[in-house]
Structures are given as structure tokens and as C-alpha cells.
Enzyme design. Structure first.
Site, short mmCIF file in Angstrom:
data_model
loop_
_atom_site.label_atom_id
_atom_site.label_comp_id
_atom_site.label_asym_id
_atom_site.label_seq_id
_atom_site.Cartn_x
_atom_site.Cartn_y
_atom_site.Cartn_z
N ASP A 185 1.36 -15.98 67.23
CA ASP A 185 1.48 -14.35 66.27
C ASP A 185 0.95 -15.62 65.04
O ASP A 185 0.62 -16.32 64.83
CB ASP A 185 2.91 -14.09 65.57
CG ASP A 185 2.35 -12.91 64.36
OD1 ASP A 185 1.38 -12.60 64.27
OD2 ASP A 185 3.54 -13.55 63.42
N ASP A 236 0.71 -14.21 60.57
CA ASP A 236 1.80 -13.37 59.27
C ASP A 236 3.43 -13.44 59.63
O ASP A 236 4.32 -13.67 60.69
CB ASP A 236 1.61 -12.70 58.91
CG ASP A 236 0.55 -12.28 58.42
OD1 ASP A 236 -0.89 -13.66 57.81
OD2 ASP A 236 -0.68 -11.45 59.05
C1 XBP Z 1 1.33 -9.10 59.89
C2 XBP Z 1 0.96 -7.87 59.04
C3 XBP Z 1 -0.17 -7.13 58.35
C4 XBP Z 1 -0.34 -8.28 57.19
C5 XBP Z 1 -0.50 -7.94 56.31
O1 XBP Z 1 0.98 -9.09 60.94
O2 XBP Z 1 1.67 -6.77 59.80
O3 XBP Z 1 -0.10 -6.08 58.10
O4 XBP Z 1 1.53 -7.97 57.08
O5 XBP Z 1 -2.30 -7.95 57.05
P1 XBP Z 1 0.89 -10.22 62.40
P2 XBP Z 1 -2.84 -6.57 56.46
O6 XBP Z 1 2.51 -10.61 61.65
O7 XBP Z 1 1.28 -9.57 63.48
O8 XBP Z 1 0.19 -11.82 62.15
O9 XBP Z 1 -2.92 -6.27 55.37
O10 XBP Z 1 -4.71 -8.09 56.77
O11 XBP Z 1 -3.26 -5.54 57.85
MG MG Z 2 3.86 -11.96 62.44
#
Ligand code: XBP
Ligand code: MG
Length: 261
Positions: free
Chosen positions: A13, A15
Site C-alpha cells: 500500500d 499512503d
Molecule cells: C489512501 C487514500 C487516498 C489518499 C489521497 O490510499 O485513501 O485517497 O488519502 O489520495 P492508500 P487521492 O492508503 O490506499 O494508499 O487524493 O489521490 O485519492
Molecule cells: Mg494506506
């Protein structure tokens, strides 16, 4: 009994897992986009923690506009506004990341480099925008780093967001691997649900925002990849990952996450 399937791929993953991007990366970029568009919207750290329950930046803003601001825009106007806001937010986020505002979490770079040396395959499974992933990998690991990942599943390739397992299924299909040959790395309840519903065992390294999520479906919970759960003075190694992969039962794949219609 059949031999256990050996570990062949690590699926990360982005973020919260590769880097703690939300509070000082995405949140700040959302606020910059709101200001740029003359909106009096502002997401402080506490509010953003609540809004993180909505996966996806566009979906998060739509939820806020409707539930917190009672925005009475026609659907088409709201969709157009959110599209402009999100493009601006992505631009701000990429600029911040390129300027070094976000660092990888402990142990991430070491394990990625070790995995490459030992021939384990690497993949990304994220809900975020592809440009954000490329910017983060290049700023932290070098310009060629995106090429280290055989498959990248992002919001561009899979529009259904976690906790739906779709992005994990898509990544496994492109890797041409069964779910039990991979190990996922996640930080949140939504992420753990997505990985395990696709049948992938999951190591979870929560952040301050996700520490209270239900992470019970993960095979292992760690503070981070530089602290072994049995001996915090020891880092987590590839052998540890192989051991956890072999010992944890393979989660039962589900068509949809629990609780969804
Ligand atoms: C995290 C998310 C994303 C980010 C923002 O994704 O939910 O929406 O917060 O990015 P993960 P965007 O943990 O699956 O990496 O604005 O591009 O959606
Ligand atoms: Mg995440």
C-alpha cells in the site's frame, strides 16, 4: 497435505504504509487546493482523521461537501468542482513530495532493497492517484524506483476503492500469482480488509490516524518495519516475513468486504 506456497511477491500500500503521507502531505495539499479555489474549507488534523474513513480524495471531498457543508450544487456542478479541486490537490501534493516534504517510514527502503536483491517481486496496491505514487517513489528512492515494481494498481487502474479487494485482485492477476504467494503491507482497517478479502496475508504498520482501526484480520501488527514485535531492538528481515507468511493461515477470499451490500 500440499506444500505451502513460498513467498514470491511483496505488495505495498502507499499512503500510511510506504510513508506517513496523510497529515502533512495530502491534508495540506487539499487545503491548498481549497484556498486556490476561493473556498473557505479547511481540514484540520482532527477533522482529517475522521474524513480518512472515506477512501479516495474525490470521494472524501464529496462526502465533506455534502455532509459537512450541505452544499446544494447540482450533481454535475459538484462533480465538475471536485474534478478541478482534485487536479489542483494532486499538483500541490506532487510538488510537496518532490520538495522532500514526505519521508519513507522506517525499514521500508531497507526491505525493498533486500527484496530486490533476493529476487522477490514487488507491486503497489493503492487507492491514491498514480502521479502521487510516482512522485513519492522518485523523491525517496530515486528516479528509476517506479520501474522496480512489476505491477502498480492505483486509482487510475482500479476505480473501486478499498476496503473493496478489487485493487488486490487486479494486482494479483497482473502478477500472475495466486493470493497465497504474496504478502501485503498495509496501515489501515480499509487496507487490511482489502488485502485479506482478496486472500492475501497482511502485515500491518498503523499510523497515529489508523491505530484505532480494526486491524484484527492482519497476520502481524508492527510499530514499523524497523522494530520486530518480539524484540524491538531487532529490525524485521525478509526471513521474518517468510516465517510469518508460512505460519499465518491464508485468509478466506471474499467477493466483497464484510458489511458491504
Ligand atoms: C489512501 C487514500 C487516498 C489518499 C489521497 O490510499 O485513501 O485517497 O488519502 O489520495 P492508500 P487521492 O492508503 O490506499 O494508499 O487524493 O489521490 O485519492
Ligand atoms: Mg494506506
Amino acid at each position: 497435505m500440499a506444500d505451502p506456497v513460498p513467498l514470491q511477491a511483496l505488495i505495498f500500500d502507499v499512503d500510511g504504509t510506504l510513508a506517513d503521507t496523510e497529515r502533512d502531505g495530502h491534508r495540506v495539499a487539499f487545503n491548498a487546493a481549497f484556498a486556490e479555489h476561493g473556498l473557505d474549507w479547511h481540514w484540520d488534523e482532527a477533522l482529517y482523521g475522521e474524513l480518512l474513513q472515506v477512501a479516495g480524495g474525490v470521494e472524501r471531498m464529496a462526502h465533506y461537501a455534502q455532509r459537512h457543508r450541505g452544499l446544494g450544487l447540482a450533481d454535475d456542478d459538484l462533480a465538475a468542482l471536485l474534478k478541478r479541486l482534485h487536479a489542483s490537490k494532486t499538483r500541490h501534493y506532487v510538488q510537496r513530495v518532490a520538495a522532500g516534504a514526505v519521508r519513507l517510514r522506517p525499514g521500508v527502503e531497507r526491505l525493498i532493497r533486500e527484496a530486490r536483491r533476493e529476487g522477490l517481486r514487488l507491486a503497489i496496491a493503492t487507492t491514491t492517484t498514480r502521479d502521487n505514487v510516482i512522485a513519492l517513489l522518485q523523491a525517496t528512492l530515486g528516479t528509476d524506483a517506479p520501474g522496480w515494481f512489476d505491477v502498480m494498481g492505483t486509482a487510475q487502474e482500479v476505480t473501486v476503492k478499498k476496503p473493496d479487494p478489487a485493487v488486490y485482485r487486479w494486482v494479483l492477476e497482473r502478477l500472475r500469482l495466486p493470493a497465497d504467494a504474496a504478502l501485503a503491507f498495509e496501515d489501515s482497517g480499509h487496507g487490511v480488509t482489502a488485502a485479506t478479502c482478496a486472500g492475501v496475508r497482511c502485515v500491518v504498520t498503523p499510523t497515529a490516524y489508523s491505530a484505532g482501526d480494526d486491524l484484527g484480520a492482519a497476520a502481524v501488527r508492527l510499530a514499523d518495519l524497523d522494530h520486530h514485535p518480539d524484540d524491538p531492538a531487532r529490525t524485521v528481515t525478509l526471513d521474518d516475513l517468510r516465517r510469518w507468511h508460512a505460519a499465518a493461515p491464508c485468509p478466506l477470499a471474499r467477493v466483497a468486504p464484510p458489511g458491504s451490500a
